[in-house]
Design a protein around this motif. Structure first.
Motif, PDB file in Angstrom:
ATOM      1  N   LEU A  90       6.782  44.977  21.420  1.00 34.75           N
ATOM      2  CA  LEU A  90       7.180  46.291  20.931  1.00 34.75           C
ATOM      3  C   LEU A  90       7.359  47.275  22.096  1.00 34.75           C
ATOM      4  O   LEU A  90       8.319  48.045  22.124  1.00 34.75           O
ATOM      5  CB  LEU A  90       6.142  46.817  19.942  1.00 34.75           C
ATOM      6  N   GLY A 121       8.854  43.165  17.016  1.00 35.29           N
ATOM      7  CA  GLY A 121       7.475  42.892  17.396  1.00 35.29           C
ATOM      8  C   GLY A 121       7.089  41.444  17.258  1.00 35.29           C
ATOM      9  O   GLY A 121       5.921  41.131  16.975  1.00 35.29           O
ATOM     10  N   ALA A 162       6.101  39.911  26.915  1.00 37.59           N
ATOM     11  CA  ALA A 162       6.617  39.843  25.551  1.00 37.59           C
ATOM     12  C   ALA A 162       7.064  38.445  25.166  1.00 37.59           C
ATOM     13  O   ALA A 162       7.353  38.190  23.991  1.00 37.59           O
ATOM     14  CB  ALA A 162       7.788  40.810  25.395  1.00 37.59           C
ATOM     15  N   GLU A 213      -1.614  39.218  18.702  1.00 35.77           N
ATOM     16  CA  GLU A 213      -1.483  40.671  18.750  1.00 35.77           C
ATOM     17  C   GLU A 213      -1.151  41.203  20.140  1.00 35.77           C
ATOM     18  O   GLU A 213      -0.294  42.098  20.265  1.00 35.77           O
ATOM     19  CB  GLU A 213      -2.754  41.335  18.210  1.00 35.77           C
ATOM     20  N   ARG A 234       2.474  40.624  20.668  1.00 40.36           N
ATOM     21  CA  ARG A 234       3.249  41.452  19.747  1.00 40.36           C
ATOM     22  C   ARG A 234       3.349  42.878  20.267  1.00 40.36           C
ATOM     23  O   ARG A 234       4.430  43.488  20.248  1.00 40.36           O
ATOM     24  CB  ARG A 234       2.608  41.438  18.353  1.00 40.36           C
ATOM     25  N   GLN A 235       2.244  43.417  20.729  1.00 46.92           N
ATOM     26  CA  GLN A 235       2.259  44.778  21.261  1.00 46.92           C
ATOM     27  C   GLN A 235       3.126  44.863  22.522  1.00 46.92           C
ATOM     28  O   GLN A 235       3.842  45.845  22.733  1.00 46.92           O
ATOM     29  CB  GLN A 235       0.832  45.241  21.566  1.00 46.92           C
TER      30      GLN A 235
END
Length: 266
Positions: free
Chosen positions: A242, A188, A212, A235, A238-239
């Motif tokens: 993932l 992540g 990403a 964030e 990061r999401q």
């Protein structure tokens, strides 16, 4: 042979325990096939690798919680990359308050360069803490006061990615083709790529398309983008990282990300 093909079989211990697994990771899979190496993994070994990766990521989270400052990771850097990074870092207008400034973490790809990189940091007047000097494996007061952390340990890249707020992909800011970027996504970690990612070209393009990662031209732009991400918040990236990792685990062996963690750590 490509860079990935030359590097993949170096770890004889891993190769001895892995037999045959098909890695549908574009250029990485072709590079392994080019070398003619067939890899496999037994269920018990798969669980071992998975548990090891989870434990290392938990370790990185503890480092992150113990520090509190944003951490910018230069992951698996190669010779010639660190001087330009350090110069761009020093040229950036960071907050004056130490607690608000991000910390730089450099993890060289090759252990024989640890001392060399430490000298480069000190030559620029930056204080340094080496991972190998941390008591009980945790950053102490000296580490928390340092400008730069040096990741001079082996096999802990998942921990470094888990600790980092964002990362730059080493080997992509020199004409060396970059490193494995699936590992960063699995942790992540938002990733900034340099111009050279031919070792993992397919994965790089998919990562960029998924949001990403982001590609830049040089270290100056890389540090500027890092500053922008820190200001805006990481964030969303990061999401996306993932989600990108999870979407591609099903396309390969369920344990391929864990195998790559072991094979491509510095």
């Amino acid at each position: 042979l490509s860079e990935a093909a030359r590097k993949a079989p170096r770890d004889a211990e891993v190769a001895a325990h892995l037999g045959r697994v098909h890695l549908e990771l574009g250029d990485a899979a072709r590079a392994l096939a080019e070398f003619g190496r067939a890899l496999a993994i037994e269920p018990g070994q798969a669980r071992h690798l998975q548990n090891r990766g989870v434990a290392l990521m938990a370790l990185g989270q503890r480092w992150r919680q113990a520090d509190g400052r944003p951490l910018c990771l230069a992951a698996s850097t190669r010779e010639g990359e660190e001087p330009a990074l350090l110069d761009a870092w020093l040229a950036c207008a960071w907050p004056a308050q130490a607690e608000a400034r991000p910390r730089l973490l450099i993890v060289p790809r090759h252990p024989q360069r640890f001392d060399e990189v430490a000298a480069l940091v000190r030559q620029r007047g930056l204080s340094l803490s080496r991972r190998s000097a941390w008591p009980d494996g945790q950053p102490d007061d000296t580490a928390r006061q340092a400008d730069v952390w040096l990741g001079d340990s082996m096999g802990e890249m998942p921990a470094y990615y888990a600790a980092a707020t964002l990362a730059w992909l080493g080997g992509s800011f020199a004409p060396l083709g970059g490193q494995n970027l699936i590992e960063a996504a699995a942790c992540g970690c938002p990733l900034i790529l340099g111009p050279s990612t031919y070792n993992f070209a397919d994965a790089a393009e998919l990562s960029l398309a998924a949001g990403a990662s982001r590609r830049v031209a040089d270290w100056s732009e890389a540090v500027q983008v890092a500053q922008q991400w820190l200001q805006e918040g990481t964030e969303p990236v990061r999401q996306a990282a993932l989600a990108f990792s999870l979407s591609h685990r099903g396309a390969s062996d369920a344990m391929s990300c864990d195998i790559l963690r072991t094979m491509f750590t510095p």
